[in-house]
Structures are given as structure tokens and as C-alpha cells.
Write a protein that holds these residues in place. Structure first.
Motif, short mmCIF file in Angstrom:
data_model
loop_
_atom_site.label_atom_id
_atom_site.label_comp_id
_atom_site.label_asym_id
_atom_site.label_seq_id
_atom_site.Cartn_x
_atom_site.Cartn_y
_atom_site.Cartn_z
N GLU A 1 1.00 -1.21 -0.04
CA GLU A 1 -0.01 -0.16 -0.08
C GLU A 1 0.84 1.27 -0.06
OE1 GLU A 1 0.19 -1.65 4.22
OE2 GLU A 1 -0.02 -2.34 2.08
N LEU A 2 1.89 1.13 0.52
CA LEU A 2 3.11 2.26 0.50
C LEU A 2 3.62 2.58 -0.61
CD1 LEU A 2 4.22 4.59 2.17
CD2 LEU A 2 5.86 2.96 3.17
N THR A 3 3.97 1.34 -1.28
CA THR A 3 4.63 1.47 -2.63
C THR A 3 3.54 2.13 -3.71
OG1 THR A 3 5.92 -0.43 -2.19
CG2 THR A 3 5.66 0.00 -4.66
N SER A 4 2.27 1.54 -3.53
CA SER A 4 1.36 2.22 -4.35
C SER A 4 0.99 3.62 -4.29
CB SER A 4 -0.16 1.53 -4.07
OG SER A 4 -0.99 1.87 -4.80
N SER A 5 1.24 3.96 -2.93
CA SER A 5 0.86 5.56 -2.69
C SER A 5 2.02 6.36 -3.39
CB SER A 5 0.97 5.70 -1.09
OG SER A 5 0.89 7.12 -0.78
N ILE A 6 3.30 5.63 -3.51
CA ILE A 6 4.37 6.49 -4.06
C ILE A 6 4.35 6.52 -5.60
CG2 ILE A 6 6.89 6.36 -4.38
CD1 ILE A 6 7.12 5.20 -1.63
N LEU A 7 4.02 5.32 -6.18
CA LEU A 7 4.31 5.15 -7.44
C LEU A 7 2.91 5.68 -8.34
CD1 LEU A 7 5.14 1.44 -7.98
CD2 LEU A 7 6.74 3.32 -8.18
N ILE A 8 2.00 5.92 -7.53
CA ILE A 8 0.77 6.57 -8.31
C ILE A 8 0.71 7.99 -8.65
CG2 ILE A 8 -0.56 7.21 -6.28
CD1 ILE A 8 -3.22 5.91 -7.45
N ARG A 9 2.03 8.68 -7.64
CA ARG A 9 2.28 9.92 -8.16
C ARG A 9 3.03 10.22 -9.27
NH1 ARG A 9 1.19 12.29 -2.99
NH2 ARG A 9 0.64 10.53 -1.44
N ILE A 10 3.41 9.19 -10.13
CA ILE A 10 4.34 9.49 -11.25
C ILE A 10 3.35 9.11 -12.57
CG2 ILE A 10 6.66 8.71 -9.99
CD1 ILE A 10 6.40 6.11 -11.41
N SER A 11 3.88 9.54 -13.78
CA SER A 11 2.97 9.28 -14.92
C SER A 11 2.94 7.80 -15.35
CB SER A 11 3.70 10.01 -15.99
OG SER A 11 4.66 9.42 -16.59
N MET B 1 -4.33 0.35 -9.38
CA MET B 1 -3.42 1.59 -9.89
C MET B 1 -3.86 2.15 -11.00
SD MET B 1 -0.54 1.75 -8.03
CE MET B 1 0.69 2.59 -9.38
N TRP B 2 -4.92 1.55 -11.60
CA TRP B 2 -5.35 2.29 -13.06
C TRP B 2 -6.98 2.70 -12.97
CZ3 TRP B 2 -1.16 2.99 -15.87
CH2 TRP B 2 -0.24 2.42 -15.58
N ARG B 3 -7.06 3.16 -11.96
CA ARG B 3 -8.55 3.68 -11.83
C ARG B 3 -8.58 4.84 -12.47
NH1 ARG B 3 -9.53 -0.65 -11.03
NH2 ARG B 3 -10.56 -1.73 -9.11
N LYS B 4 -7.63 5.78 -12.56
CA LYS B 4 -7.09 7.09 -13.23
C LYS B 4 -5.95 7.03 -13.97
CE LYS B 4 -6.54 12.13 -12.08
NZ LYS B 4 -6.62 13.12 -10.87
N ILE B 5 -6.20 7.59 -15.38
CA ILE B 5 -4.97 7.47 -16.22
C ILE B 5 -4.84 8.94 -16.85
CG2 ILE B 5 -4.04 6.64 -18.38
CD1 ILE B 5 -5.70 4.00 -17.78
N ASP B 6 -3.81 9.55 -16.60
CA ASP B 6 -3.33 10.83 -16.86
C ASP B 6 -2.23 11.03 -17.96
OD1 ASP B 6 -3.23 13.47 -17.52
OD2 ASP B 6 -3.66 14.20 -15.28
N LEU B 7 -2.56 11.22 -19.31
CA LEU B 7 -1.51 11.20 -20.30
C LEU B 7 -1.36 12.47 -20.90
CD1 LEU B 7 -2.30 7.50 -21.92
CD2 LEU B 7 -0.46 8.02 -20.45
N ARG B 8 -1.84 13.48 -20.21
CA ARG B 8 -1.40 14.72 -20.71
C ARG B 8 0.09 15.47 -20.51
NH1 ARG B 8 -6.23 17.75 -17.44
NH2 ARG B 8 -5.25 16.12 -15.87
N ASN B 9 0.17 16.29 -21.13
CA ASN B 9 1.55 17.01 -20.76
C ASN B 9 2.85 16.05 -20.68
OD1 ASN B 9 0.29 19.44 -20.40
ND2 ASN B 9 -0.24 18.70 -18.24
N LEU B 10 2.87 15.43 -22.04
CA LEU B 10 4.01 14.50 -22.09
C LEU B 10 4.91 14.59 -23.20
CD1 LEU B 10 2.02 10.91 -21.66
CD2 LEU B 10 3.33 12.35 -19.84
N ASP B 11 5.08 15.82 -23.37
CA ASP B 11 5.88 16.47 -24.44
C ASP B 11 7.23 16.02 -24.37
OD1 ASP B 11 3.72 17.92 -25.43
OD2 ASP B 11 4.48 19.68 -24.66
N GLY B 12 7.96 15.46 -25.53
CA GLY B 12 9.26 15.01 -25.62
C GLY B 12 9.43 13.58 -25.40
N LEU B 13 8.35 13.03 -25.15
CA LEU B 13 8.49 11.32 -24.72
C LEU B 13 8.32 10.74 -26.24
CD1 LEU B 13 6.12 10.71 -21.93
CD2 LEU B 13 8.28 10.77 -21.99
N VAL B 14 8.98 9.63 -26.67
CA VAL B 14 9.20 9.05 -27.83
C VAL B 14 8.55 7.83 -27.88
CG1 VAL B 14 11.39 10.27 -28.29
CG2 VAL B 14 11.55 8.08 -27.30
N TYR B 15 7.59 7.46 -26.95
CA TYR B 15 6.98 6.30 -26.85
C TYR B 15 5.93 6.25 -27.88
CZ TYR B 15 9.78 5.94 -22.57
OH TYR B 15 10.71 6.07 -21.97
#
Length: 240
Positions: free
Chosen positions: A27-37, A61-75
Motif C-alpha cells: 500500500e505504501l509502494t502504491s501510494s508512491i508510484l501512483i504519483r508518477i506518470s 493503480m489504473w482507476r485514473k489515467i492521465d496522459l497529458r503534458n507528455l511532450d518530448g516522450l518518444v514512446y
């Protein structure tokens, strides 16, 4: 060599020793990782160790997905988005995507996320318009919708209102102030979206007639944002 190896491991030096981040409670790992893209989770975090991967692929972990403001990513962002939707296992509630949106991607999301509550994206050109509406029509639980468009027909907005009876927030960004952004659009909103509480219109050509219709037919509206809507005069009672 030993120093280089330890610095790349999932352990952090602290108080002269090491804390193994892989041994943190899930649960702590999840709380940390959910803050990154989501991209960072899919490309990096889930590859750190087995315990992190278990957290990263958990549907919660995937109830909310935010894929905005990802300029510069080549994926390949569309592929990444599909992967994230799959990981939600039908539990996706909110998704925000950017201008790489395609009709096939929106259909993919709609077909696998029947409980979706919030959908936000930008730059819906005339080719995509019908695909957007067809995808939204599958999302009967939708409460918030954000669309940026060049042209949208009043018939399409009526279909949105009829298909999404729980719609509470609508944000429409008209990119060119065309003839499509007019009282016909306003009347479609008034006719089919009586439950709206927040309406955001940008560069819409509606007049006082369209605005009055919205105000009369949407009694629960408590936030009305009008930006660059130059045909509104706001005189008489409307100006008070």
C-alpha cells in the motif's frame, strides 16, 4: 564496481545503511508510484523488481489515467494507453488524453470501460467528430466530458446528452469560432442535459438566446464559465 551496482539497486542509503524499497508494504509502494506518470510506471517502475511489478499491474493503480503534458516522450503513446486501459480490467473511472487521440483509441477505451465517469481530451478535428460521439454514446455512466473541436453538430450533442443522463460537467473548446459554435449547440445542451452543474464554453458563438435557454433548462447549473463568447450582450436581467 560495487558502488555503481548498489546505486542502481532499489535500495536507498540512509543513516549509514540501506533501506530496501522492494520490501515496503504494497500500500505504501502504491501510494508512491501512483504519483508518477503512467508512462514511467509502464516503462520503468514495473521493471524494478517483482514486488513493484505486482503493485504496478494491480487494477487499483489504473482507476485514473492521465496522459497529458507528455511532450518530448518518444514512446508509442496510443499503445501505452491501450496497455494502461487493459491493466484497469474494466475499472477505469477517469482518463485524460492529449492530441494523439484517434477514433480507434477512443473506441478501445469505451468498449473496455463501461463505468468511466470522466473523459477529457483535446483537438477533435472534423474527421474525428463522429468517432468521438460514437465512443461517448457507449459511456452511459459518464459524469464529466471535455472536448476541443473544430466543428460539432447539434445532433451530436443531443446524442451525448441522451446517452449520458448522469452528465454533470461539460467543457467545450471551439477552436475556430465557426458557425457550428452557435445557438444550435446551446439549444442542444439545454434540451438534453438538464442535470448539468458545470458548463465551460470557450470561443462559442452563442447569443443571449442560447444562453437563456441553457439557464432556463439547466436548473442545477451552479458554475457557468464563458470565455471569448463575443456574441453575448448580458443586458437586462442577464447582466445582473
Amino acid at each position: 564496481m560495487a558502488s555503481s551496482s548498489s546505486s542502481s539497486s532499489p535500495a536507498a542509503k540512509r543513516n549509514g545503511g540501506y533501506r530496501n524499497w522492494a520490501e515496503l508494504p504494497p500500500e505504501l509502494t502504491s501510494s508512491i508510484l501512483i504519483r508518477i506518470s503512467p508512462i514511467e510506471i509502464l516503462q520503468n517502475a514495473q521493471k524494478v523488481c517483482r514486488s513493484w511489478r505486482r503493485v504496478c499491474i494491480d487494477p487499483s493503480m489504473w482507476r485514473k489515467i492521465d496522459l497529458r503534458n507528455l511532450d518530448g516522450l518518444v514512446y508509442d503513446l496510443e499503445t501505452m494507453c491501450r496497455h494502461a486501459v487493459d491493466l484497469s480490467q474494466g475499472g477505469l473511472l477517469e482518463i485524460n488524453i492529449d492530441d494523439y487521440t484517434t477514433t480507434s483509441l477512443l473506441t478501445y477505451i469505451a468498449d473496455r470501460s463501461s463505468d468511466l465517469r470522466s473523459l477529457g481530451f483535446v483537438e477533435c478535428g472534423p474527421v474525428m467528430s463522429r468517432g468521438v460521439i460514437e465512443a461517448v454514446m457507449k459511456l452511459s455512466m459518464l459524469e464529466e466530458l471535455q472536448i476541443s473541436y473544430e466543428s460539432i453538430r447539434e445532433q451530436d450533442l443531443k446524442l451525448v446528452g441522451q446517452s449520458c443522463p448522469n452528465l454533470r460537467t461539460l467543457k467545450l473548446y471551439c477552436m475556430d469560432n465557426s458557425e457550428y459554435c452557435c445557438d444550435k449547440v446551446a439549444l442542444a445542451i439545454a434540451e438534453t442535459m438538464p442535470g448539468l452543474r458545470h458548463l465551460w464554453l470557450f470561443r462559442n458563438g452563442l447569443s443571449d438566446t442560447g444562453l437563456n435557454a441553457i439557464l432556463e433548462c439547466c436548473p442545477n447549473l451552479n458554475v457557468l464559465d464563458l470565455h471569448k463568447c463575443s456574441n453575448i450582450t448580458l443586458v437586462g436581467n442577464m447582466g445582473n
